[in-house]
Scaffold this active site. Structure first.
Site, PDB file in Angstrom:
ATOM      1  N   LEU A  81     -30.187 -35.689  -3.164  1.00 58.13           N
ATOM      2  CA  LEU A  81     -30.667 -34.306  -3.293  1.00 58.13           C
ATOM      3  C   LEU A  81     -31.217 -33.764  -1.981  1.00 58.13           C
ATOM      4  CD1 LEU A  81     -32.737 -34.810  -6.598  1.00 58.13           C
ATOM      5  CD2 LEU A  81     -30.404 -33.970  -6.431  1.00 58.13           C
ATOM      6  N   TYR A 149     -24.318 -23.012   4.777  1.00 67.41           N
ATOM      7  CA  TYR A 149     -24.825 -23.873   3.699  1.00 67.41           C
ATOM      8  C   TYR A 149     -23.726 -24.155   2.665  1.00 67.41           C
ATOM      9  CZ  TYR A 149     -27.563 -24.966  -0.556  1.00 67.41           C
ATOM     10  OH  TYR A 149     -28.048 -25.537  -1.716  1.00 67.41           O
TER      11      TYR A 149
HETATM   12  N1  LIG Z   1     -33.052 -24.935  -6.236  1.00 64.60           N
HETATM   13  C1  LIG Z   1     -31.826 -24.449  -6.469  1.00 64.60           C
HETATM   14  O1  LIG Z   1     -31.661 -23.402  -7.143  1.00 64.60           O
HETATM   15  C2  LIG Z   1     -30.603 -25.176  -5.958  1.00 64.60           C
HETATM   16  C3  LIG Z   1     -29.346 -24.615  -6.215  1.00 64.60           C
HETATM   17  C4  LIG Z   1     -28.212 -25.280  -5.747  1.00 64.60           C
HETATM   18  C5  LIG Z   1     -28.334 -26.483  -5.073  1.00 64.60           C
HETATM   19  N2  LIG Z   1     -29.565 -27.003  -4.815  1.00 64.60           N
HETATM   20  C6  LIG Z   1     -29.625 -28.288  -4.102  1.00 64.60           C
HETATM   21  O2  LIG Z   1     -30.484 -29.173  -4.804  1.00 64.60           O
HETATM   22  C7  LIG Z   1     -31.114 -30.070  -3.896  1.00 64.60           C
HETATM   23  C8  LIG Z   1     -32.625 -30.041  -4.099  1.00 64.60           C
HETATM   24  O3  LIG Z   1     -33.099 -28.729  -3.804  1.00 64.60           O
HETATM   25  P1  LIG Z   1     -34.568 -28.222  -4.195  1.00 64.60           P
HETATM   26  O4  LIG Z   1     -34.437 -26.846  -4.716  1.00 64.60           O
HETATM   27  O5  LIG Z   1     -35.277 -29.248  -5.011  1.00 64.60           O
HETATM   28  O6  LIG Z   1     -35.225 -28.087  -2.745  1.00 64.60           O
HETATM   29  P2  LIG Z   1     -36.499 -28.828  -2.103  1.00 64.60           P
HETATM   30  O7  LIG Z   1     -36.667 -28.275  -0.722  1.00 64.60           O
HETATM   31  O8  LIG Z   1     -37.665 -28.713  -3.015  1.00 64.60           O
HETATM   32  O9  LIG Z   1     -36.011 -30.334  -2.060  1.00 64.60           O
HETATM   33  C9  LIG Z   1     -35.316 -30.903  -0.983  1.00 64.60           C
HETATM   34  C10 LIG Z   1     -36.056 -32.174  -0.604  1.00 64.60           C
HETATM   35  O10 LIG Z   1     -35.324 -32.863   0.416  1.00 64.60           O
HETATM   36  C11 LIG Z   1     -36.260 -33.316   1.405  1.00 64.60           C
HETATM   37  N3  LIG Z   1     -35.498 -33.470   2.647  1.00 64.60           N
HETATM   38  C12 LIG Z   1     -34.910 -32.499   3.391  1.00 64.60           C
HETATM   39  N4  LIG Z   1     -34.291 -33.045   4.462  1.00 64.60           N
HETATM   40  C13 LIG Z   1     -34.485 -34.390   4.376  1.00 64.60           C
HETATM   41  C14 LIG Z   1     -34.095 -35.483   5.184  1.00 64.60           C
HETATM   42  N5  LIG Z   1     -33.378 -35.309   6.290  1.00 64.60           N
HETATM   43  N6  LIG Z   1     -34.468 -36.730   4.810  1.00 64.60           N
HETATM   44  C15 LIG Z   1     -35.208 -36.916   3.678  1.00 64.60           C
HETATM   45  N7  LIG Z   1     -35.610 -35.913   2.875  1.00 64.60           N
HETATM   46  C16 LIG Z   1     -35.262 -34.663   3.226  1.00 64.60           C
HETATM   47  C17 LIG Z   1     -37.330 -32.235   1.450  1.00 64.60           C
HETATM   48  O11 LIG Z   1     -38.550 -32.681   1.997  1.00 64.60           O
HETATM   49  C18 LIG Z   1     -37.446 -31.881  -0.030  1.00 64.60           C
HETATM   50  O12 LIG Z   1     -38.386 -32.707  -0.686  1.00 64.60           O
HETATM   51  C19 LIG Z   1     -30.653 -29.628  -2.505  1.00 64.60           C
HETATM   52  O13 LIG Z   1     -29.558 -30.438  -2.125  1.00 64.60           O
HETATM   53  C20 LIG Z   1     -30.215 -28.195  -2.712  1.00 64.60           C
HETATM   54  O14 LIG Z   1     -29.258 -27.806  -1.740  1.00 64.60           O
HETATM   55  C21 LIG Z   1     -30.708 -26.375  -5.250  1.00 64.60           C
END
Ligand SMILES: NC(=O)c1ccc[n+]([C@@H]2O[C@H](COP(=O)([O-])OP(=O)(O)OC[C@H]3O[C@@H](n4cnc5c(N)ncnc54)[C@H](O)[C@@H]3O)[C@@H](O)[C@H]2O)c1
Length: 312
Positions: A81, A149
Protein backbone atom coordinates in the site's frame (compact mmCIF):
# COMPACT_ATOMS: atom_id res chain seq x y z
CA UNK A 1 -7.47 -22.29 10.00
CA UNK A 2 -4.02 -21.22 11.25
CA UNK A 3 -3.33 -17.50 11.04
CA UNK A 4 -1.37 -16.32 7.99
CA UNK A 5 1.73 -14.14 8.09
CA UNK A 6 1.13 -10.90 6.21
CA UNK A 7 3.60 -8.10 5.46
CA UNK A 8 1.78 -4.76 4.99
CA UNK A 9 3.65 -1.80 3.47
CA UNK A 10 2.18 1.62 4.19
CA UNK A 11 0.77 0.12 7.41
CA UNK A 12 0.71 3.42 9.34
CA UNK A 13 -1.41 5.14 6.69
CA UNK A 14 -5.16 5.57 6.36
CA UNK A 15 -6.01 2.34 4.47
CA UNK A 16 -2.97 0.47 5.85
CA UNK A 17 -3.89 0.91 9.51
CA UNK A 18 -7.48 -0.29 8.92
CA UNK A 19 -6.13 -3.27 6.95
CA UNK A 20 -3.78 -4.18 9.80
CA UNK A 21 -6.65 -3.91 12.33
CA UNK A 22 -8.80 -6.25 10.21
CA UNK A 23 -6.04 -8.85 9.74
CA UNK A 24 -5.11 -8.95 13.42
CA UNK A 25 -8.80 -9.11 14.46
CA UNK A 26 -9.15 -12.10 12.14
CA UNK A 27 -6.30 -13.95 13.89
CA UNK A 28 -3.44 -13.31 11.45
CA UNK A 29 0.15 -12.23 12.18
CA UNK A 30 1.17 -8.90 10.67
CA UNK A 31 4.43 -7.08 10.14
CA UNK A 32 3.67 -3.45 9.30
CA UNK A 33 6.32 -1.44 7.44
CA UNK A 34 6.14 2.32 6.89
CA UNK A 35 8.56 5.23 6.63
CA UNK A 36 6.02 7.48 8.42
CA UNK A 37 6.22 10.07 5.63
CA UNK A 38 2.43 10.63 5.61
CA UNK A 39 1.33 7.85 7.99
CA UNK A 40 1.53 8.11 11.78
CA UNK A 41 2.20 5.82 14.74
CA UNK A 42 -1.04 7.23 16.17
CA UNK A 43 -2.99 5.40 13.44
CA UNK A 44 -1.59 2.17 14.93
CA UNK A 45 -2.06 3.14 18.58
CA UNK A 46 -4.84 0.60 19.09
CA UNK A 47 -2.69 -2.29 17.93
CA UNK A 48 0.94 -1.59 18.87
CA UNK A 49 0.70 -3.69 22.07
CA UNK A 50 -0.88 -6.63 20.22
CA UNK A 51 1.49 -9.64 20.21
CA UNK A 52 0.53 -10.66 16.66
CA UNK A 53 1.56 -7.23 15.33
CA UNK A 54 5.05 -5.87 14.77
CA UNK A 55 6.18 -2.64 13.17
CA UNK A 56 9.34 -1.58 11.33
CA UNK A 57 10.16 1.90 10.10
CA UNK A 58 11.61 1.50 6.61
CA UNK A 59 11.60 3.14 3.19
CA UNK A 60 10.34 0.34 0.93
CA UNK A 61 11.81 1.95 -2.21
CA UNK A 62 15.36 1.53 -0.87
CA UNK A 63 17.12 -1.16 -2.95
CA UNK A 64 16.94 -4.56 -1.22
CA UNK A 65 15.10 -3.26 1.87
CA UNK A 66 11.86 -5.22 1.33
CA UNK A 67 13.83 -8.34 0.31
CA UNK A 68 15.76 -8.27 3.55
CA UNK A 69 12.55 -7.91 5.60
CA UNK A 70 10.89 -10.75 3.64
CA UNK A 71 13.92 -12.99 4.14
CA UNK A 72 13.58 -12.57 7.91
CA UNK A 73 9.77 -12.57 8.21
CA UNK A 74 8.70 -15.22 5.65
CA UNK A 75 5.24 -13.77 4.89
CA UNK A 76 2.52 -15.76 3.11
CA UNK A 77 1.38 -12.54 1.43
CA UNK A 78 2.62 -8.98 0.93
CA UNK A 79 -0.02 -6.23 0.84
CA UNK A 80 1.70 -3.30 -0.87
CA UNK A 81 0.00 0.00 0.00
CA UNK A 82 2.98 2.36 0.48
CA UNK A 83 2.99 5.05 -2.20
CA UNK A 84 3.24 8.70 -3.08
CA UNK A 85 -0.50 9.34 -2.88
CA UNK A 86 -0.53 13.02 -3.82
CA UNK A 87 -1.49 13.38 -7.49
CA UNK A 88 -0.33 17.04 -7.70
CA UNK A 89 3.06 16.12 -6.16
CA UNK A 90 3.41 13.37 -8.75
CA UNK A 91 3.10 16.05 -11.44
CA UNK A 92 5.71 18.38 -9.95
CA UNK A 93 8.07 15.59 -8.80
CA UNK A 94 7.86 12.83 -11.43
CA UNK A 95 11.14 11.30 -10.22
CA UNK A 96 9.75 10.86 -6.72
CA UNK A 97 6.52 9.49 -8.20
CA UNK A 98 8.55 6.93 -10.17
CA UNK A 99 10.62 5.89 -7.15
CA UNK A 100 7.67 5.48 -4.77
CA UNK A 101 4.97 4.29 -7.20
CA UNK A 102 6.96 2.11 -9.65
CA UNK A 103 10.43 1.33 -8.22
CA UNK A 104 8.97 0.36 -4.83
CA UNK A 105 6.55 -2.04 -6.55
CA UNK A 106 9.49 -3.62 -8.35
CA UNK A 107 11.28 -4.01 -5.00
CA UNK A 108 8.20 -5.80 -3.63
CA UNK A 109 7.97 -8.08 -6.70
CA UNK A 110 11.66 -8.96 -6.50
CA UNK A 111 11.47 -9.66 -2.77
CA UNK A 112 8.55 -12.04 -3.46
CA UNK A 113 10.37 -13.77 -6.32
CA UNK A 114 13.66 -14.22 -4.48
CA UNK A 115 12.08 -15.47 -1.25
CA UNK A 116 9.12 -17.45 -2.63
CA UNK A 117 6.23 -15.32 -1.37
CA UNK A 118 3.21 -16.83 -3.12
CA UNK A 119 0.91 -13.77 -3.24
CA UNK A 120 1.01 -9.97 -3.51
CA UNK A 121 -2.01 -7.67 -3.06
CA UNK A 122 -1.43 -4.22 -4.56
CA UNK A 123 -3.19 -0.86 -4.05
CA UNK A 124 -3.91 0.40 -7.52
CA UNK A 125 -6.39 3.17 -8.24
CA UNK A 126 -9.36 4.21 -10.37
CA UNK A 127 -6.88 6.88 -11.59
CA UNK A 128 -5.68 4.28 -14.15
CA UNK A 129 -8.92 4.88 -16.11
CA UNK A 130 -8.52 8.64 -16.47
CA UNK A 131 -11.55 10.38 -17.96
CA UNK A 132 -13.69 7.61 -19.43
CA UNK A 133 -17.03 8.37 -21.08
CA UNK A 134 -18.63 4.95 -20.46
CA UNK A 135 -19.83 4.50 -16.88
CA UNK A 136 -19.88 2.40 -14.78
CA UNK A 137 -16.28 1.37 -15.37
CA UNK A 138 -15.59 -2.34 -15.71
CA UNK A 139 -12.00 -3.60 -15.49
CA UNK A 140 -11.99 -4.05 -19.28
CA UNK A 141 -12.48 -0.28 -19.83
CA UNK A 142 -9.61 1.53 -21.56
CA UNK A 143 -6.87 2.76 -19.23
CA UNK A 144 -5.86 6.25 -20.30
CA UNK A 145 -4.59 7.95 -17.15
CA UNK A 146 -4.37 11.73 -16.96
CA UNK A 147 -1.62 11.96 -14.32
CA UNK A 148 1.87 10.69 -13.55
CA UNK A 149 0.30 9.00 -10.53
CA UNK A 150 -2.25 7.16 -12.73
CA UNK A 151 0.42 6.02 -15.18
CA UNK A 152 2.64 4.79 -12.36
CA UNK A 153 -0.22 2.74 -10.90
CA UNK A 154 -0.89 1.22 -14.35
CA UNK A 155 2.81 0.40 -14.84
CA UNK A 156 2.85 -1.26 -11.42
CA UNK A 157 -0.18 -3.35 -12.35
CA UNK A 158 1.65 -4.50 -15.48
CA UNK A 159 4.83 -5.28 -13.54
CA UNK A 160 2.78 -7.44 -11.18
CA UNK A 161 1.02 -9.17 -14.10
CA UNK A 162 4.47 -9.94 -15.51
CA UNK A 163 5.65 -11.48 -12.25
CA UNK A 164 2.55 -13.66 -12.23
CA UNK A 165 3.10 -14.77 -15.82
CA UNK A 166 6.83 -15.49 -15.42
CA UNK A 167 7.10 -16.70 -11.82
CA UNK A 168 3.60 -17.83 -10.87
CA UNK A 169 3.19 -15.34 -8.01
CA UNK A 170 -0.53 -14.71 -7.42
CA UNK A 171 -0.90 -10.97 -7.90
CA UNK A 172 -4.08 -9.12 -7.01
CA UNK A 173 -4.45 -5.47 -8.09
CA UNK A 174 -7.30 -3.57 -6.45
CA UNK A 175 -8.36 -0.39 -8.21
CA UNK A 176 -9.68 1.57 -5.23
CA UNK A 177 -12.20 4.28 -6.04
CA UNK A 178 -12.66 7.18 -3.57
CA UNK A 179 -11.92 5.73 -0.15
CA UNK A 180 -13.25 7.56 2.92
CA UNK A 181 -13.53 6.96 6.66
CA UNK A 182 -11.87 7.62 10.01
CA UNK A 183 -8.10 8.44 10.05
CA UNK A 184 -8.05 10.12 6.65
CA UNK A 185 -6.10 13.32 7.28
CA UNK A 186 -8.44 16.30 6.65
CA UNK A 187 -5.50 18.69 7.03
CA UNK A 188 -3.96 17.46 3.80
CA UNK A 189 -5.14 19.42 0.75
CA UNK A 190 -4.88 16.17 -1.21
CA UNK A 191 -7.16 14.29 1.15
CA UNK A 192 -10.53 12.99 0.01
CA UNK A 193 -13.42 15.44 -0.28
CA UNK A 194 -15.47 13.53 2.31
CA UNK A 195 -12.83 14.01 4.97
CA UNK A 196 -12.25 17.69 4.11
CA UNK A 197 -15.97 18.58 3.94
CA UNK A 198 -16.79 16.66 7.15
CA UNK A 199 -14.05 18.49 8.99
CA UNK A 200 -15.18 21.92 7.78
CA UNK A 201 -18.83 21.28 8.69
CA UNK A 202 -17.67 20.08 12.12
CA UNK A 203 -15.81 23.34 12.82
CA UNK A 204 -18.50 25.56 11.24
CA UNK A 205 -16.49 26.70 8.20
CA UNK A 206 -17.88 26.88 4.64
CA UNK A 207 -16.82 24.32 2.05
CA UNK A 208 -15.72 25.28 -1.46
CA UNK A 209 -17.46 23.72 -4.46
CA UNK A 210 -15.80 23.99 -7.86
CA UNK A 211 -18.60 23.97 -10.46
CA UNK A 212 -22.25 23.22 -9.71
CA UNK A 213 -21.71 20.34 -7.26
CA UNK A 214 -23.25 17.70 -9.51
CA UNK A 215 -19.87 16.04 -9.99
CA UNK A 216 -20.05 12.54 -8.52
CA UNK A 217 -17.84 9.80 -7.14
CA UNK A 218 -18.04 6.16 -6.09
CA UNK A 219 -17.23 6.55 -2.39
CA UNK A 220 -16.04 3.35 -0.78
CA UNK A 221 -15.83 2.93 3.00
CA UNK A 222 -12.35 2.18 4.36
CA UNK A 223 -13.56 -0.73 6.50
CA UNK A 224 -14.80 -2.44 3.31
CA UNK A 225 -11.47 -1.81 1.57
CA UNK A 226 -9.64 -3.30 4.57
CA UNK A 227 -11.93 -6.33 4.39
CA UNK A 228 -11.23 -6.80 0.68
CA UNK A 229 -7.47 -6.55 1.32
CA UNK A 230 -7.63 -9.05 4.17
CA UNK A 231 -9.79 -11.53 2.25
CA UNK A 232 -7.55 -11.40 -0.82
CA UNK A 233 -4.39 -11.74 1.29
CA UNK A 234 -5.56 -14.74 3.30
CA UNK A 235 -7.89 -16.62 0.95
CA UNK A 236 -7.16 -20.37 0.88
CA UNK A 237 -8.26 -20.57 -2.75
CA UNK A 238 -5.99 -19.17 -5.47
CA UNK A 239 -6.80 -15.61 -6.48
CA UNK A 240 -5.20 -13.24 -8.96
CA UNK A 241 -6.24 -10.51 -11.36
CA UNK A 242 -7.28 -6.87 -11.41
CA UNK A 243 -10.46 -5.80 -9.63
CA UNK A 244 -12.34 -2.59 -9.04
CA UNK A 245 -12.75 -1.95 -5.32
CA UNK A 246 -15.91 0.14 -5.39
CA UNK A 247 -19.61 0.13 -4.49
CA UNK A 248 -21.26 0.80 -7.86
CA UNK A 249 -23.20 3.65 -6.17
CA UNK A 250 -22.86 7.24 -7.34
CA UNK A 251 -22.85 10.13 -4.83
CA UNK A 252 -22.64 13.78 -5.87
CA UNK A 253 -21.08 16.59 -3.87
CA UNK A 254 -24.60 17.99 -3.43
CA UNK A 255 -25.69 14.61 -1.95
CA UNK A 256 -22.74 14.75 0.45
CA UNK A 257 -23.59 18.31 1.48
CA UNK A 258 -27.25 17.39 2.01
CA UNK A 259 -26.24 14.68 4.52
CA UNK A 260 -23.84 17.05 6.29
CA UNK A 261 -26.48 19.83 6.36
CA UNK A 262 -28.91 17.51 8.15
CA UNK A 263 -26.22 16.59 10.66
CA UNK A 264 -24.99 20.17 11.24
CA UNK A 265 -28.06 22.43 10.85
CA UNK A 266 -27.11 26.09 10.54
CA UNK A 267 -23.72 25.37 8.96
CA UNK A 268 -22.48 28.12 6.59
CA UNK A 269 -23.56 27.83 2.94
CA UNK A 270 -20.97 26.40 0.51
CA UNK A 271 -18.85 28.85 -1.51
CA UNK A 272 -19.11 28.26 -5.27
CA UNK A 273 -16.09 28.71 -7.54
CA UNK A 274 -15.73 28.04 -11.29
CA UNK A 275 -15.07 24.47 -12.37
CA UNK A 276 -11.34 23.55 -12.32
CA UNK A 277 -9.68 22.47 -15.54
CA UNK A 278 -8.64 18.82 -15.41
CA UNK A 279 -11.13 17.75 -12.72
CA UNK A 280 -12.93 14.52 -13.61
CA UNK A 281 -16.69 15.14 -13.60
CA UNK A 282 -18.02 11.66 -12.81
CA UNK A 283 -16.44 8.43 -11.59
CA UNK A 284 -18.30 5.19 -10.98
CA UNK A 285 -17.07 1.60 -10.85
CA UNK A 286 -18.66 -1.77 -11.52
CA UNK A 287 -18.07 -4.12 -8.54
CA UNK A 288 -19.21 -7.34 -10.28
CA UNK A 289 -15.73 -8.88 -10.64
CA UNK A 290 -14.60 -8.37 -7.02
CA UNK A 291 -17.94 -9.72 -5.85
CA UNK A 292 -17.51 -12.96 -7.74
CA UNK A 293 -13.79 -13.37 -6.88
CA UNK A 294 -14.05 -12.68 -3.13
CA UNK A 295 -17.75 -13.35 -2.47
CA UNK A 296 -17.62 -9.88 -1.00
CA UNK A 297 -17.92 -6.38 -2.35
CA UNK A 298 -17.80 -3.04 -0.55
CA UNK A 299 -21.38 -2.30 0.40
CA UNK A 300 -21.47 -0.02 3.44
CA UNK A 301 -24.18 2.55 2.59
CA UNK A 302 -22.69 6.02 2.24
CA UNK A 303 -24.83 7.56 5.01
CA UNK A 304 -23.71 4.80 7.40
CA UNK A 305 -19.99 5.15 6.59
CA UNK A 306 -20.23 8.92 6.87
CA UNK A 307 -22.00 8.53 10.22
CA UNK A 308 -19.10 6.41 11.52
CA UNK A 309 -16.60 8.99 10.29
CA UNK A 310 -18.49 11.84 11.98
CA UNK A 311 -18.77 9.91 15.24
CA UNK A 312 -15.00 9.30 15.33
N1 LIG B 1 -7.34 6.94 -0.29
C1 LIG B 1 -7.84 6.70 -1.51
O1 LIG B 1 -8.96 7.14 -1.85
C2 LIG B 1 -7.06 5.87 -2.50
C3 LIG B 1 -7.61 5.66 -3.77
C4 LIG B 1 -6.90 4.89 -4.69
C5 LIG B 1 -5.69 4.32 -4.34
N2 LIG B 1 -5.16 4.54 -3.10
C6 LIG B 1 -3.88 3.89 -2.79
O2 LIG B 1 -3.98 3.23 -1.54
C7 LIG B 1 -2.72 3.21 -0.88
C8 LIG B 1 -2.86 3.77 0.54
O3 LIG B 1 -3.28 5.13 0.45
P1 LIG B 1 -3.84 5.95 1.71
O4 LIG B 1 -5.01 6.73 1.25
O5 LIG B 1 -3.97 5.06 2.90
O6 LIG B 1 -2.65 7.00 1.91
P2 LIG B 1 -1.68 7.25 3.17
O7 LIG B 1 -0.79 8.40 2.80
O8 LIG B 1 -2.48 7.40 4.41
O9 LIG B 1 -0.87 5.89 3.22
C9 LIG B 1 0.33 5.66 2.52
C10 LIG B 1 1.34 5.15 3.53
O10 LIG B 1 2.54 4.79 2.85
C11 LIG B 1 3.65 5.28 3.62
N3 LIG B 1 4.77 5.43 2.68
C12 LIG B 1 4.87 6.29 1.63
N4 LIG B 1 6.05 6.10 1.00
C13 LIG B 1 6.69 5.09 1.65
C14 LIG B 1 7.94 4.45 1.47
N5 LIG B 1 8.76 4.81 0.49
N6 LIG B 1 8.28 3.46 2.32
C15 LIG B 1 7.44 3.09 3.33
N7 LIG B 1 6.25 3.67 3.55
C16 LIG B 1 5.88 4.67 2.73
C17 LIG B 1 3.16 6.59 4.22
O11 LIG B 1 3.89 7.00 5.34
C18 LIG B 1 1.72 6.23 4.56
O12 LIG B 1 1.62 5.66 5.85
C19 LIG B 1 -1.78 4.02 -1.78
O13 LIG B 1 -1.07 3.11 -2.60
C20 LIG B 1 -2.72 4.86 -2.62
O14 LIG B 1 -2.13 5.22 -3.85
C21 LIG B 1 -5.82 5.30 -2.17
Amino acid sequence: MAGKRVLVTGAAGFIGSHTVDRLVADGHHVLGVDDLSTGTQENLSGILEESRFNFEKQDVSAPGAVASIVERYHPDTIIHLAALVSVPRGETEPGLNYRLNVQATHEVCEAARRHQVPRIVFASSAAVYGECAELPLAESAPTIPVSQYGYAKRISEQLLEGYRASYGIETVCFRYFNVYGPRQDPASPYSGVVSIFSDRFRVGQPVTIYGDGTQSRDFVYVGDVAMANALAATSETPIYGTFNCCTGESTSLLDLIAVLDRRFPGAPKPEHHPERAGDIKHSLGDPTAIQSALKFAPATPFAEGLGTLLAD
